[in-house]
Design an enzyme around this catalytic site. Structure first.
Site, short mmCIF file in Angstrom:
data_model
loop_
_atom_site.label_atom_id
_atom_site.label_comp_id
_atom_site.label_asym_id
_atom_site.label_seq_id
_atom_site.Cartn_x
_atom_site.Cartn_y
_atom_site.Cartn_z
N ASP A 1 49.92 -18.91 14.36
CA ASP A 1 48.97 -18.13 14.80
C ASP A 1 49.63 -17.01 14.28
O ASP A 1 50.62 -16.38 14.55
CB ASP A 1 49.13 -17.96 16.55
CG ASP A 1 48.40 -16.94 16.99
OD1 ASP A 1 47.85 -16.04 16.15
OD2 ASP A 1 48.52 -16.55 18.25
N LYS B 1 47.01 -7.72 9.45
CA LYS B 1 45.79 -8.26 9.73
C LYS B 1 44.40 -7.49 9.82
O LYS B 1 43.60 -8.22 9.36
CB LYS B 1 46.05 -9.10 11.21
CG LYS B 1 44.72 -10.30 11.39
CD LYS B 1 45.23 -11.12 12.42
CE LYS B 1 44.26 -12.21 12.93
NZ LYS B 1 44.70 -12.91 14.03
N GLU C 1 40.62 -19.29 16.36
CA GLU C 1 41.77 -19.01 17.33
C GLU C 1 41.03 -19.78 18.57
O GLU C 1 41.74 -20.41 19.12
CB GLU C 1 41.87 -17.57 17.59
CG GLU C 1 43.03 -16.92 16.22
CD GLU C 1 42.96 -15.67 16.19
OE1 GLU C 1 42.18 -14.89 17.08
OE2 GLU C 1 43.61 -15.34 15.15
N ASP D 1 39.98 -13.43 25.13
CA ASP D 1 41.19 -13.07 24.44
C ASP D 1 41.45 -11.79 24.45
O ASP D 1 40.89 -11.01 23.90
CB ASP D 1 41.18 -13.52 23.16
CG ASP D 1 42.53 -13.54 22.28
OD1 ASP D 1 43.09 -12.75 22.68
OD2 ASP D 1 42.65 -13.95 21.07
#
Ligand code: AMP
Length: 616
Positions: free
Chosen positions: A24, A87, A187, A209
């Site tokens: 991840d 990211k 994800e 999330d």
């Protein structure tokens, strides 16, 4: 059709029993997991306590590269040399990040073009791919130490909304870290796999999330073991950090602390932030928090906390409603609800969601680890050790076309499920260009000369236009028999051409294995050549653009200004022949810094002229 076991150490193909890990690669934290005795476990640090690695890379003045906790310490000591949240920059152009740049402690080059962003430290320029590769190398090493084995294959997760470029950048980062990225998975899909929800028959899953800095809601549908993303929604700037800020504001109000007192004192501001986060975490398991800081007793209880975060929870629920609407589903049609991200440990978030969806939440796994655990489950399936998920036919090697400077531009990534249709837009590089050669290659290397050529054709009779104006869409279509058709069409004129290729599967397993192996062995060198070639392309484009800029704007430029642009352009030309990426980037920056304000002046004048034109 496409599972090729290769022994990277021995350099040969064989039945291998090596571990494939799940990674991840997160905005705030990253972690790596693998399957042991049928169970997914996340790898801890040497002290055996933490599985999370802060996604932070720091370049010490000594030249040493630090990753994770060690790099985090440098956020305060050396903010300009310490990169976090990389990211957010993956696969992004300067134009994409307009307005966000000033909020970061490190330097993103001043530019507003479509070129991909780079980060400057001293006289070196780093891409988000290179920085992400450092985090991946760290994780690779961590799992290798735990297993006592080399690890060369991985499944890496990305947000469901990541586009092609962002996914390809993630793969490139893996390759650069010495990892064969067998698959990029979403994800939310990974989180569902971790809970074994692939066994649902025709089920719908909502994955909520809420991490440190981002919020996503995804609605997935699963049919016969195949996941499909029905909708996603969210807020890329909403998360645990905002909850910490809400607590700080509550305290400042309660204890009459002026904002200036916090803002002006770096140490106090850092300390109060840490205390707020501590309070938040404490309140997930207790009813009351109190701690003395700078002589003041800071207190907050559960009901005060619940009321200050209600507006934040409400915002996420609005997104959930939107995602359901986009997926054309009612609340009752959702079968499972999965929680991901550290902030979902907060009790009021769990209870609000449970009430909203009228069902229990899946929260038995650690919400910080669940995505990486699911990636490990998928990795296990790819390793052929877990038969419970259906594997579809996939493309054995990437396919793409040659772009400027002999670079390979991947259009269909390796391991894409077929049938598939993918398109990408291109344009011409020369004024009045009539023909465009479309050369099709297969392979994982960055330069087409190292890949396998499948065929080529020429798109003819493009009407004369300036460079960059024609819109040429290239489509790759692979049917369920594996026949590849490549089509190119110039959209303004409708000019079209195509080719059919059926030899892309006519490749032996040995040959395929060799190509994969070489792509990893040469990853670093290839990436360097690619980065240099991209800088040369960018530089050539800017040299031409500057020439045109002078021609079109002589009336608003002074002699001195024209001379200065010409001098900086010549320096840029010289730097191209130096074949050094960093000097080319410096020269680009030097020219852009001078021309950007002039370009704004030209734009103002053009707008002014246009308005005058209208009033006449
Ligand atoms: P992630 O990006 O998923 O690692 O999420 C990290 C975020 O979760 C940070 O904002 C943490 O403060 C928050 N977090 C971690 N543990 C807890 C907890 N027990 N209660 C509330 N928030 C937490």
């Amino acid at each position: 059709m496409a599972k090729i076991p290769i022994d990277l150490k021995a350099g040969e193909i064989k039945k291998d029993n090596s571990v494939i890990v799940g990674i991840d690669l997160g905005t705030t934290n990253s972690l790596v997991s693998y399957i042991k005795d049928g169970k997914a476990i996340a790898v801890k640090d040497k002290s055996g306590t933490n599985t999370l690695v802060p996604s932070i890379v720091s370049f010490a003045p000594s030249g040493e590269i630090l990753v994770g906790e060690q790099a985090r310490m440098n956020l305060i000591l050396h903010p300009e040399r310490t990169i976090y949240s990389v990211k957010r920059l993956l696969g992004k152009s300067y134009a994409d990040i307009q307005g966000r740049r000033s909020k970061l402690g490190y330097t993103i080059i001043e530019d507003d073009t479509d070129a991909l962003v780079k980060i400057q430290i001293d006289d070196k320029f780093y891409t988000p791919v290179e920085l992400s590769a450092e985090i991946l190398k760290f994780l690779k090493q961590r799992v290798e130490e735990e297993l006592g084995l080399p690890v060369t294959k991985a499944v890496i997760t990305v947000p469901a909304y990541f586009n092609d470029t962002q996914r390809q950048s993630t793969k490139d980062a893996g390759k650069l870290a010495g990892l064969d990225v067998l698959r990029i998975i979403n994800e939310p899909t990974a989180a569902s796999l971790a809970y074994g929800l692939d066994n649902l028959n025709d089920g719908k899953i909502a994955i909520y999330d809420l991490g440190g800095g981002t919020f996503d809601i995804s609605i997935l549908e699963i049919t016969d073991g195949v996941f499909e993303v029905l909708s996603t929604h969210g807020d890329t700037y909403l998360g645990g950090d905002d909850i910490d800020n809400a607590i700080i504001e509550f305290w400042m109000d309660k204890y009459g602390i002026a904002e200036i007192a916090v803002m002006d004192n770096k140490e106090f501001s850092q300390a109060i932030r840490l205390t707020a986060e501590k309070a938040k975490k404490h309140l997930s398991f207790n009813d009351k928090f109190s701690e003395t800081l700078g002589g003041v007793l800071f207190e907050i209880n559960r009901s005060e906390f619940d009321s200050i975060i209600t507006p934040i929870v409400d915002r996420t629920i609005l997104s959930v409603n939107q995602a359901l609407k986009d997926a054309k589903l009612s609340i009752e049609q959702v079968d499972e609800l999965v929680l991901v991200g550290g902030s979902t440990r907060i009790p009021i978030i769990k209870s609000r969601l449970s009430e909203f969806f009228k069902k229990n939440v899946n929260d038995t796994l650690d919400p910080d680890e669940v995505v990486s655990l699911g990636a490990a489950v998928q990795a296990d399936v790819l390793a052929g050790k877990n038969k419970r998920i259906l594997l579809l036919d996939v493309t054995p090697l990437s396919m793409g076309i040659e772009t400027m400077g002999g670079l390979m531009d991947v259009i269909v990534p390796r391991n894409s499920t077929i049938p598939i249709k993918v398109g990408r837009k291109y344009t011409t590089s020369m004024d009045g260009q009539k023909n465009l050669k479309v050369a099709i290659y297969q392979g994982e290397r960055d330069l087409v000369k190292d890949n396998r050529k499948l065929g080529e054709f020429i798109l003819k009779d493009i009407p004369p236009m300036s460079a960059g104006i024609p819109k040429i869409e290239v489509h790759f279509i692979i049917d369920s028999d594996g026949i590849l058709q490549v089509r190119a069409k110039e959209e303004r004129s409708g000019t079209e051409s195509d080719i059919e290729i059926n030899n892309h599967l006519g490749i032996s397993e040995e040959e395929m294995g060799r190509m994969l192996l070489e792509s990893i062995q040469h990853a670093e060198a290839d990436m360097k050549v690619k980065a240099l070639q991209e800088s040369v392309n960018e530089a050539n484009y800017i040299v031409n653009a500057s020439k045109k800029f002078i021609q079109q704007n002589t009336s608003i430029l002074s002699e001195d200004e024209i001379q200065e642009i010409q001098e900086r352009t010549s320096k840029l030309k010289e730097s191209i022949s130096s074949q050094d990426k960093n000097s080319i980037q410096s020269a680009i920056q030097n020219l852009n810094a001078y021309t950007t304000p002039l370009a704004h002046r030209a734009l103002d004048k053009n707008i002014g002229d246009a308005i005058k034109g209208i009033s006449l």
